[in-house]
Design an enzyme around this catalytic site. Sequence first.
Site, short mmCIF file in Angstrom:
data_model
loop_
_atom_site.label_atom_id
_atom_site.label_comp_id
_atom_site.label_asym_id
_atom_site.label_seq_id
_atom_site.Cartn_x
_atom_site.Cartn_y
_atom_site.Cartn_z
NE ARG A 1 -14.73 -9.70 -6.15
CZ ARG A 1 -13.80 -8.76 -6.15
NH1 ARG A 1 -14.11 -7.53 -5.78
NH2 ARG A 1 -12.56 -9.03 -6.51
CG ASP B 1 -9.20 -1.40 3.33
OD1 ASP B 1 -8.19 -1.95 2.88
OD2 ASP B 1 -10.30 -1.38 2.71
C1 SAM Z 1 -5.35 -5.92 -2.65
S1 SAM Z 1 -5.67 -5.19 -1.09
C2 SAM Z 1 -4.04 -4.81 -0.55
C3 SAM Z 1 -3.84 -5.14 0.91
C4 SAM Z 1 -2.41 -4.94 1.43
N1 SAM Z 1 -1.98 -3.56 1.26
C5 SAM Z 1 -1.44 -5.85 0.72
O1 SAM Z 1 -0.65 -5.39 -0.10
O2 SAM Z 1 -1.49 -7.06 0.97
C6 SAM Z 1 -6.32 -3.61 -1.61
C7 SAM Z 1 -7.11 -2.91 -0.51
O3 SAM Z 1 -7.34 -1.56 -0.93
C8 SAM Z 1 -8.58 -1.13 -0.42
N2 SAM Z 1 -9.04 0.04 -1.20
C9 SAM Z 1 -9.49 0.08 -2.48
N3 SAM Z 1 -9.82 1.33 -2.84
C10 SAM Z 1 -9.55 2.11 -1.75
C11 SAM Z 1 -9.70 3.49 -1.47
N4 SAM Z 1 -10.16 4.35 -2.40
N5 SAM Z 1 -9.34 3.95 -0.26
C12 SAM Z 1 -8.86 3.10 0.69
N6 SAM Z 1 -8.72 1.76 0.50
C13 SAM Z 1 -9.07 1.28 -0.71
C14 SAM Z 1 -9.48 -2.36 -0.55
O4 SAM Z 1 -10.59 -2.31 0.32
C15 SAM Z 1 -8.49 -3.50 -0.24
O5 SAM Z 1 -8.60 -3.94 1.09
#
Ligand code: SAM
Length: 291
Positions: free
Chosen positions: A34, A139
Amino acid sequence: MTLTTDSFEFVADLVRRRSAIQLEAGKEYLVESRLAPLARRAGLGIDEFVRAVRAAPSEHERDLVVEALTTNETSWFRDGAPFVALHQHIVPALTAELAPRRLRVWSAACSTGQEPYSIAMTLQDALPPQTEADILATDLSEQVLARARAGRYSQLEVDRGLPAAMRARHFQADGAEWRISDELRASVRFLRHNLLDASPAGQGFDLVFLRNVLIYFDVATKQQILARMHRVLRPGGFLVLGAAETTIGVDDDWERLPLGRGSVYRPRGAASDPPPWPATVPTPFGSGAPR
Ligand SMILES: C[S@@+](CC[C@H](N)C(=O)[O-])C[C@H]1O[C@@H](n2cnc3c(N)ncnc32)[C@H](O)[C@@H]1O
């Protein structure tokens, strides 16, 4: 040069403190892959790059490292079942219990926007006349939010779950990309928000989608975030988690309602408890209480 243990521990600690994402020993390959594009852009090897970030006075580089360690995997109408439940059960239940008004919806951890736009498309068809929705999508990553706000998707992204009829209704071809309609784009408000922080828009949400993000956190963080979601949902509101996520064994303050191939959750013990399931509307998955 590959990542030293010391550099890996610095990155794992930084990412854990700023996002709660857990990078246990053994995830060195993930960190290397990454961070490789960032290191290349800076003209440095991976370990040199991490040492430069450690020494940098500005927060910007650290934020970029944390963002690079988020997993942004998503797709349209992901897993299907939550959107069927939204159309056939959640909207009828919410609108039957309340006079028609505006529904408040939060897509927390929305990645590049497929989730909140799928919610917006579903609500456009499901909401009764005179009921509107405010959709907030958040996000941690500014990079995914910029893409979500732009509302432009590659053919490959569009091919991941977007039904042809929805594409015809809500998207326009634009060069090699597909552009979402201005109407749909304007129906979602995107904001940067860390799930470790207080709600960005107070309380009184009718519906929270919090999908495929709790899996990255330890149990204490899951408990803290679920407790916050309990507070921000109004009595009778709904929480939708990812297919591999549950409140069971993590936080007992939720009632799990199996629906079709999935489940949704309602807060227990809120100031005024929601009407007993199945409330005043028959479930779309057969009569009587869900199993
Ligand atoms: C796997 S994606 C899920 C996207 C969508 N909810 C779905 O289910 O398709 C996880 C997302 O969580 C966000 N994320 C991770 N840690 C986070 C945090 N502490 N606060 C807010 N967002 C976070 C990441 O940036 C990423 O875009």
